[in-house]
Design a protein around this motif. Sequence first.
Motif, PDB file in Angstrom:
ATOM      1  N   UNK A 134       4.993  -9.843  38.823  1.00 27.09           N
ATOM      2  CA  UNK A 134       5.711  -8.716  39.380  1.00 27.09           C
ATOM      3  C   UNK A 134       4.766  -7.750  39.893  1.00 27.09           C
ATOM      4  N   UNK A 135       3.147  -8.276  39.602  1.00 31.58           N
ATOM      5  CA  UNK A 135       1.761  -7.326  40.124  1.00 31.58           C
ATOM      6  C   UNK A 135       1.696  -7.976  41.273  1.00 31.58           C
ATOM      7  N   UNK A 136       1.818  -9.308  40.954  1.00 28.88           N
ATOM      8  CA  UNK A 136       1.415 -10.417  42.750  1.00 28.88           C
ATOM      9  C   UNK A 136       2.339 -10.392  43.407  1.00 28.88           C
ATOM     10  N   UNK A 137       3.958  -9.473  43.206  1.00 30.76           N
ATOM     11  CA  UNK A 137       4.769  -8.595  43.999  1.00 30.76           C
ATOM     12  C   UNK A 137       4.788  -7.621  44.802  1.00 30.76           C
ATOM     13  N   UNK A 138       3.692  -6.704  44.005  1.00 32.25           N
ATOM     14  CA  UNK A 138       3.463  -5.017  44.001  1.00 32.25           C
ATOM     15  C   UNK A 138       1.649  -5.811  44.928  1.00 32.25           C
ATOM     16  N   UNK A 139       1.213  -6.494  44.467  1.00 30.16           N
ATOM     17  CA  UNK A 139       0.022  -6.559  45.704  1.00 30.16           C
ATOM     18  C   UNK A 139      -0.172  -7.647  46.884  1.00 30.16           C
ATOM     19  N   UNK A 140       0.664  -8.210  47.017  1.00 34.25           N
ATOM     20  CA  UNK A 140       1.299  -8.989  48.283  1.00 34.25           C
ATOM     21  C   UNK A 140       1.022  -7.868  48.974  1.00 34.25           C
ATOM     22  N   UNK A 141       2.995  -7.433  48.401  1.00 33.57           N
ATOM     23  CA  UNK A 141       3.614  -6.129  49.245  1.00 33.57           C
ATOM     24  C   UNK A 141       2.313  -5.344  50.007  1.00 33.57           C
ATOM     25  N   UNK A 142       1.253  -4.887  49.169  1.00 32.35           N
ATOM     26  CA  UNK A 142       0.744  -3.542  49.805  1.00 32.35           C
ATOM     27  C   UNK A 142       0.008  -4.428  50.918  1.00 32.35           C
ATOM     28  N   UNK A 147      -2.409 -16.351  56.767  1.00 35.36           N
ATOM     29  CA  UNK A 147      -1.798 -14.733  56.372  1.00 35.36           C
ATOM     30  C   UNK A 147      -0.607 -15.232  56.140  1.00 35.36           C
ATOM     31  N   UNK A 148       0.425 -16.083  57.462  1.00 36.47           N
ATOM     32  CA  UNK A 148       1.589 -16.542  56.657  1.00 36.47           C
ATOM     33  C   UNK A 148       1.776 -16.973  56.447  1.00 36.47           C
ATOM     34  N   UNK A 149       0.866 -18.004  55.556  1.00 32.75           N
ATOM     35  CA  UNK A 149       1.211 -18.888  54.378  1.00 32.75           C
ATOM     36  C   UNK A 149       1.343 -18.058  52.989  1.00 32.75           C
ATOM     37  N   UNK A 150       0.454 -17.112  53.117  1.00 36.86           N
ATOM     38  CA  UNK A 150       0.725 -16.308  51.711  1.00 36.86           C
ATOM     39  C   UNK A 150       1.963 -15.341  51.402  1.00 36.86           C
ATOM     40  N   UNK A 151       2.706 -14.599  51.607  1.00 39.73           N
ATOM     41  CA  UNK A 151       4.301 -14.126  51.254  1.00 39.73           C
ATOM     42  C   UNK A 151       4.932 -14.836  50.935  1.00 39.73           C
ATOM     43  N   UNK A 152       5.763 -16.260  51.762  1.00 38.69           N
ATOM     44  CA  UNK A 152       6.359 -17.137  51.207  1.00 38.69           C
ATOM     45  C   UNK A 152       6.104 -17.619  49.984  1.00 38.69           C
ATOM     46  N   UNK A 153       4.082 -18.299  49.931  1.00 38.87           N
ATOM     47  CA  UNK A 153       4.436 -18.048  48.459  1.00 38.87           C
ATOM     48  C   UNK A 153       4.466 -17.558  48.147  1.00 38.87           C
ATOM     49  N   UNK A 154       4.219 -16.446  47.941  1.00 40.37           N
ATOM     50  CA  UNK A 154       4.247 -15.676  46.562  1.00 40.37           C
ATOM     51  C   UNK A 154       5.706 -15.254  46.480  1.00 40.37           C
ATOM     52  N   UNK A 155       6.461 -14.568  47.413  1.00 41.50           N
ATOM     53  CA  UNK A 155       7.288 -13.387  47.551  1.00 41.50           C
ATOM     54  C   UNK A 155       8.870 -14.745  47.132  1.00 41.50           C
ATOM     55  N   UNK A 156       9.309 -15.519  46.888  1.00 42.25           N
ATOM     56  CA  UNK A 156       9.920 -16.801  46.702  1.00 42.25           C
ATOM     57  C   UNK A 156      10.047 -17.139  45.315  1.00 42.25           C
ATOM     58  N   UNK A 157       9.069 -17.646  45.127  1.00 39.44           N
ATOM     59  CA  UNK A 157       8.560 -17.767  43.332  1.00 39.44           C
ATOM     60  C   UNK A 157       8.596 -16.744  42.858  1.00 39.44           C
ATOM     61  N   UNK A 158       7.821 -15.639  42.705  1.00 38.13           N
ATOM     62  CA  UNK A 158       7.991 -14.456  42.078  1.00 38.13           C
ATOM     63  C   UNK A 158       8.558 -13.711  41.668  1.00 38.13           C
TER      64      UNK A 158
END
Length: 406
Positions: free
Chosen positions: A162-170, A258-269
């Motif tokens: 959850x913290x990872x989702x919030x940080x990456x979204x911000x 940068x384009x690698x970060x959201x697909x690594x975090x969003x689906x897995x988290x």
Amino acid sequence: MQGLGVALAVPLALANLTTALPAQKHGWAIGVQTTVVSVFAIAMPLGIALLAQYGSWRWAFAATVPVAVLVVVLARRHLIETRAPATTSLDPVGCVLIASGLALLVFACERSSDWGLTSVGTLAPLTAGIALLVAFVLAERRARSPLLDLRPLRGATTSVPLAALALVQCASLALVLYMTLYLQHVLDMGAFRTGLLLLATSVGTIVLSPLVGQLTERGHGGRLVITGMAALGVCLLWLTFEVFDRRIIFLVPALLLFGLAPPLVYPSATTLVADTALGSAKGVGAGLAIQARQVGATLGLALTNMLFTAVEWQKRNSLLKPGDAFTPEEQSALDDALTRERLDTDLLAQLPSASQDHVRGAADEAFATAIEITFLTLGGIILLGALVAVTVQRATIGRSTPRPSA
């Protein structure tokens, strides 16, 4: 009204998706959903840029109406209905407390650049917002049907993703927002060219999201979250050193990273959080994931903007001549003038031509400096978060038990 629609549609769509499929398909399904969202995220800004450039910006809103009608028709025909227990009820106290608390915090952050961090106008809503959020936590612990079930947050298995989702979204929103303004108003690129360049930020999502979902199903979700955060942190530090040089060619590799970060975090988290809820609580798990991203977007971007504006204004006035310096009340008017294509405001028009060029040059340098400081701060926070995740989650998320194959 739009916010209410999003609040209803997004978590419930995710809850229906995970309910309709067996557990071993959740990672794959969320990965595919992320890919579809990314395709629209690529197409919509380009379409909006074309509409705004050759037509009217109003069509950017009107064009979505036929698509929404089509989705409603298809949903009524094909969407699988889900039922919550009859004991579930709305939590109005929680709704009021969290909405009011976040609104006051965002208001304080936004106005601090005008009023100052130590002014009553900033400290009063800031203190009230924090108090309301504390009251929200206390109320949710006693509520029979809480708006946000805080019990899963006690375990690192849920709290870390959850913290990872919030940080990456911000960080993601801040990067796209400030890079868009930088490309258009510092490098003088048009809206459509800016949209084409920012396509680099979405390539990784389209390619990686389904694969990330499958790897999450095999027990690698924690490692993927940490890898994505590390990639985003490195990207932000990279951009910190490249923005001031104003060389587009070196920005493209950083945007691709940068384009690698959201697909690594969003689906897995999201999968890790959603799978902590069982049965009828799937909506709770989906809601937690969405709420984490919303808090990161709302509160995180407000704090980021407060830092950005403070650095920009301080740097700009330090570069201006004594006769060119502006009061805080004139800063907003100056921002408005500097982002227009024609010099049609009295604030700059009253200055000599040489001073106008000097003010514009100072504004560009201050904007680049503010981006550097903002990206450096965000990058450091993201990398620190990745380090904490490695330390805390090695025995939990990093060693998730693989699910049996279908």
